[in-house]
Design a protein around this motif. Structure first.
Motif, PDB file in Angstrom:
ATOM      1  N   ASN A  52       0.861  -1.177   0.000  1.00 18.37           N
ATOM      2  CA  ASN A  52       0.000   0.000   0.000  1.00 18.37           C
ATOM      3  C   ASN A  52       0.900   1.231   0.000  1.00 18.37           C
ATOM      4  O   ASN A  52       1.514   1.552   1.014  1.00 18.37           O
ATOM      5  N   SER A  53       0.978   1.926  -1.119  1.00 17.80           N
ATOM      6  CA  SER A  53       1.866   3.085  -1.244  1.00 17.80           C
ATOM      7  C   SER A  53       1.257   4.369  -0.695  1.00 17.80           C
ATOM      8  O   SER A  53       1.797   5.452  -0.907  1.00 17.80           O
ATOM      9  N   ASP A  54       0.158   4.256   0.029  1.00 16.70           N
ATOM     10  CA  ASP A  54      -0.436   5.394   0.732  1.00 16.70           C
ATOM     11  C   ASP A  54      -0.616   5.042   2.197  1.00 16.70           C
ATOM     12  O   ASP A  54      -1.687   5.155   2.772  1.00 16.70           O
ATOM     13  N   ASP A  55       0.463   4.572   2.813  1.00 13.59           N
ATOM     14  CA  ASP A  55       0.448   4.095   4.198  1.00 13.59           C
ATOM     15  C   ASP A  55       1.548   4.798   4.985  1.00 13.59           C
ATOM     16  O   ASP A  55       2.723   4.524   4.751  1.00 13.59           O
ATOM     17  N   PRO A  56       1.170   5.660   5.916  1.00 19.39           N
ATOM     18  CA  PRO A  56      -0.182   6.177   6.150  1.00 19.39           C
ATOM     19  C   PRO A  56      -0.556   7.163   5.038  1.00 19.39           C
ATOM     20  O   PRO A  56       0.321   7.589   4.286  1.00 19.39           O
ATOM     21  N   PRO A  57      -1.848   7.503   4.952  1.00 18.57           N
ATOM     22  CA  PRO A  57      -2.243   8.442   3.912  1.00 18.57           C
ATOM     23  C   PRO A  57      -1.409   9.720   4.016  1.00 18.57           C
ATOM     24  O   PRO A  57      -1.310  10.312   5.076  1.00 18.57           O
ATOM     25  N   GLN A  58      -0.760  10.065   2.931  1.00 20.66           N
ATOM     26  CA  GLN A  58       0.074  11.258   2.929  1.00 20.66           C
ATOM     27  C   GLN A  58       0.229  11.756   1.505  1.00 20.66           C
ATOM     28  O   GLN A  58       0.128  10.994   0.565  1.00 20.66           O
ATOM     29  N   LYS A  59       0.485  13.007   1.380  1.00 16.75           N
ATOM     30  CA  LYS A  59       0.699  13.585   0.054  1.00 16.75           C
ATOM     31  C   LYS A  59       1.987  13.000  -0.528  1.00 16.75           C
ATOM     32  O   LYS A  59       3.023  13.005   0.113  1.00 16.75           O
ATOM     33  N   GLY A  60       1.902  12.481  -1.719  1.00 12.25           N
ATOM     34  CA  GLY A  60       3.087  11.931  -2.361  1.00 12.25           C
ATOM     35  C   GLY A  60       3.298  10.453  -2.145  1.00 12.25           C
ATOM     36  O   GLY A  60       4.044   9.828  -2.868  1.00 12.25           O
ATOM     37  N   GLY A  61       2.667   9.874  -1.169  1.00 13.71           N
ATOM     38  CA  GLY A  61       2.742   8.437  -0.945  1.00 13.71           C
ATOM     39  C   GLY A  61       3.977   7.981  -0.198  1.00 13.71           C
ATOM     40  O   GLY A  61       4.907   8.736   0.045  1.00 13.71           O
ATOM     41  N   GLY A  62       3.940   6.720   0.160  1.00 19.73           N
ATOM     42  CA  GLY A  62       5.037   6.101   0.888  1.00 19.73           C
ATOM     43  C   GLY A  62       4.553   4.880   1.649  1.00 19.73           C
ATOM     44  O   GLY A  62       3.366   4.537   1.629  1.00 19.73           O
ATOM     45  N   PHE A  63       5.483   4.216   2.308  1.00 23.58           N
ATOM     46  CA  PHE A  63       5.187   3.037   3.128  1.00 23.58           C
ATOM     47  C   PHE A  63       5.508   3.365   4.572  1.00 23.58           C
ATOM     48  O   PHE A  63       6.589   3.883   4.871  1.00 23.58           O
ATOM     49  N   ARG A  90       1.626   3.805  -6.466  1.00 20.78           N
ATOM     50  CA  ARG A  90       2.423   4.961  -6.899  1.00 20.78           C
ATOM     51  C   ARG A  90       3.856   4.543  -7.292  1.00 20.78           C
ATOM     52  O   ARG A  90       4.470   3.772  -6.588  1.00 20.78           O
ATOM     53  N   PRO A  91       4.409   5.110  -8.356  1.00 19.17           N
ATOM     54  CA  PRO A  91       5.803   4.808  -8.734  1.00 19.17           C
ATOM     55  C   PRO A  91       6.785   5.578  -7.851  1.00 19.17           C
ATOM     56  O   PRO A  91       7.405   6.558  -8.264  1.00 19.17           O
ATOM     57  N   LEU A  92       6.941   5.130  -6.629  1.00 22.63           N
ATOM     58  CA  LEU A  92       7.717   5.868  -5.628  1.00 22.63           C
ATOM     59  C   LEU A  92       9.198   5.984  -5.975  1.00 22.63           C
ATOM     60  O   LEU A  92       9.884   6.875  -5.482  1.00 22.63           O
ATOM     61  N   TRP A  93       9.691   5.084  -6.808  1.00 20.74           N
ATOM     62  CA  TRP A  93      11.117   5.129  -7.146  1.00 20.74           C
ATOM     63  C   TRP A  93      11.477   6.342  -8.000  1.00 20.74           C
ATOM     64  O   TRP A  93      12.618   6.758  -8.039  1.00 20.74           O
ATOM     65  N   ASN A  96      12.847   8.675  -5.841  1.00 22.96           N
ATOM     66  CA  ASN A  96      13.683   8.029  -4.825  1.00 22.96           C
ATOM     67  C   ASN A  96      13.119   8.235  -3.424  1.00 22.96           C
ATOM     68  O   ASN A  96      13.831   8.574  -2.482  1.00 22.96           O
ATOM     69  N   GLU A  97      11.820   8.038  -3.314  1.00 22.16           N
ATOM     70  CA  GLU A  97      11.124   8.180  -2.037  1.00 22.16           C
ATOM     71  C   GLU A  97      11.769   7.223  -1.030  1.00 22.16           C
ATOM     72  O   GLU A  97      11.997   6.057  -1.324  1.00 22.16           O
ATOM     73  N   SER A  98      12.065   7.716   0.156  1.00 21.44           N
ATOM     74  CA  SER A  98      12.902   6.977   1.110  1.00 21.44           C
ATOM     75  C   SER A  98      12.313   5.652   1.557  1.00 21.44           C
ATOM     76  O   SER A  98      13.055   4.678   1.706  1.00 21.44           O
ATOM     77  N   TRP A 100      10.381   3.671  -0.179  1.00 18.19           N
ATOM     78  CA  TRP A 100      10.560   2.708  -1.264  1.00 18.19           C
ATOM     79  C   TRP A 100      12.000   2.226  -1.301  1.00 18.19           C
ATOM     80  O   TRP A 100      12.268   1.042  -1.505  1.00 18.19           O
ATOM     81  N   LEU A 101      12.956   3.113  -1.091  1.00 23.50           N
ATOM     82  CA  LEU A 101      14.362   2.706  -1.111  1.00 23.50           C
ATOM     83  C   LEU A 101      14.640   1.653  -0.037  1.00 23.50           C
ATOM     84  O   LEU A 101      15.447   0.740  -0.250  1.00 23.50           O
ATOM     85  N   GLN A 102      13.932   1.735   1.088  1.00 24.50           N
ATOM     86  CA  GLN A 102      14.083   0.719   2.135  1.00 24.50           C
ATOM     87  C   GLN A 102      13.555  -0.634   1.655  1.00 24.50           C
ATOM     88  O   GLN A 102      14.185  -1.670   1.885  1.00 24.50           O
ATOM     89  N   VAL A 103      12.401  -0.629   1.002  1.00 23.47           N
ATOM     90  CA  VAL A 103      11.841  -1.881   0.473  1.00 23.47           C
ATOM     91  C   VAL A 103      12.732  -2.419  -0.640  1.00 23.47           C
ATOM     92  O   VAL A 103      13.023  -3.608  -0.697  1.00 23.47           O
ATOM     93  N   GLU A 104      13.188  -1.541  -1.516  1.00 27.33           N
ATOM     94  CA  GLU A 104      14.057  -1.946  -2.615  1.00 27.33           C
ATOM     95  C   GLU A 104      15.326  -2.616  -2.087  1.00 27.33           C
ATOM     96  O   GLU A 104      15.797  -3.615  -2.640  1.00 27.33           O
ATOM     97  N   LYS A 105      15.845  -2.102  -1.001  1.00 24.08           N
ATOM     98  CA  LYS A 105      17.037  -2.687  -0.380  1.00 24.08           C
ATOM     99  C   LYS A 105      16.740  -4.104   0.117  1.00 24.08           C
ATOM    100  O   LYS A 105      17.585  -4.996   0.017  1.00 24.08           O
ATOM    101  N   LEU A 106      15.540  -4.332   0.623  1.00 28.98           N
ATOM    102  CA  LEU A 106      15.139  -5.672   1.077  1.00 28.98           C
ATOM    103  C   LEU A 106      15.096  -6.669  -0.078  1.00 28.98           C
ATOM    104  O   LEU A 106      15.302  -7.863   0.109  1.00 28.98           O
TER     105      LEU A 106
END
Length: 182
Positions: A52-63, A90-93, A96-98, A100-106
């Motif tokens: 869910n790329s809107d977690d929590p709901p925020q402008k611009g998205g994120g995890f 959302r295409p968070l990459w 370079n939304e932070s 997403w970078l954490q998930v990408e590292k996983l």
């Protein structure tokens, strides 16, 4: 849309988007109607990670941190998956939304493919040697200027081969049921 989904002879898995879970009321409605906003499952040794790329709901998205920790546990528990499909809205990459970078590292060191939407235009990215797909619309708002602009209604048909997925984009403007109706 749900009426069409109910006619399918296969499971259908929803991915929460910004118009689905952008506030507390929508989140409650989503949970009541569809269940978890992020989840995973394994099918034929392929891990499906639906985020869910809107977690929590925020402008611009994120995890959120809880979701990232959950993803870490799922990825670690399924280290023998032959491939991983990651799906979120959302295409968070792109920025370079932070989170997403954490998930990408996983995901580093494993075979995976990422699918998102949100921008209503098709684009393929390659990051860390892996394919990331930003899908176009399936009947959503678009100028529909054509393939050249990535603006078309389609669905992606993914066939999992022994060593990799093969993706075919099928334009829906010509797909009809057997009785010639939509």
């Amino acid at each position: 849309f749900e009426a069409h989904v109910r006619r399918l002879h296969m499971p259908f898995f929803f991915v929460a988007g910004n118009h689905d879970v952008s506030n507390a009321t929508q989140e409650l409605y989503w949970k009541k109607r569809f269940g978890q906003r992020y989840y995973s499952f394994m099918y034929r040794k392929v891990l499906f990670l639906v985020l869910n790329s809107d977690d929590p709901p925020q402008k611009g998205g994120g995890f959120g941190g809880e979701q990232i920790e959950w993803a870490r546990k799922v990825i670690t528990a399924n280290k023998n998956a032959r491939w991983t499909f990651v799906m979120f809205h959302r295409p968070l990459w792109v920025d370079n939304e932070s989170s997403w970078l954490q998930v990408e590292k996983l995901l580093f060191g494993r075979n995976y493919t990422v699918f998102v939407g949100h921008e209503h235009a098709y684009q393929k990215f390659i990051r860390n040697g892996m394919n990331y797909y930003q899908l176009a619309t399936t009947g959503g708002a678009s100028d529909l200027r054509g393939v050249k602009h990535g603006e078309f209604d389609h669905f992606a048909l993914i066939s999992m081969k022994k060593d990799r997925p093969v993706i075919a984009n099928i334009l829906i403007d010509g797909v009809l049921s057997d009785n010639l109706t939509n």
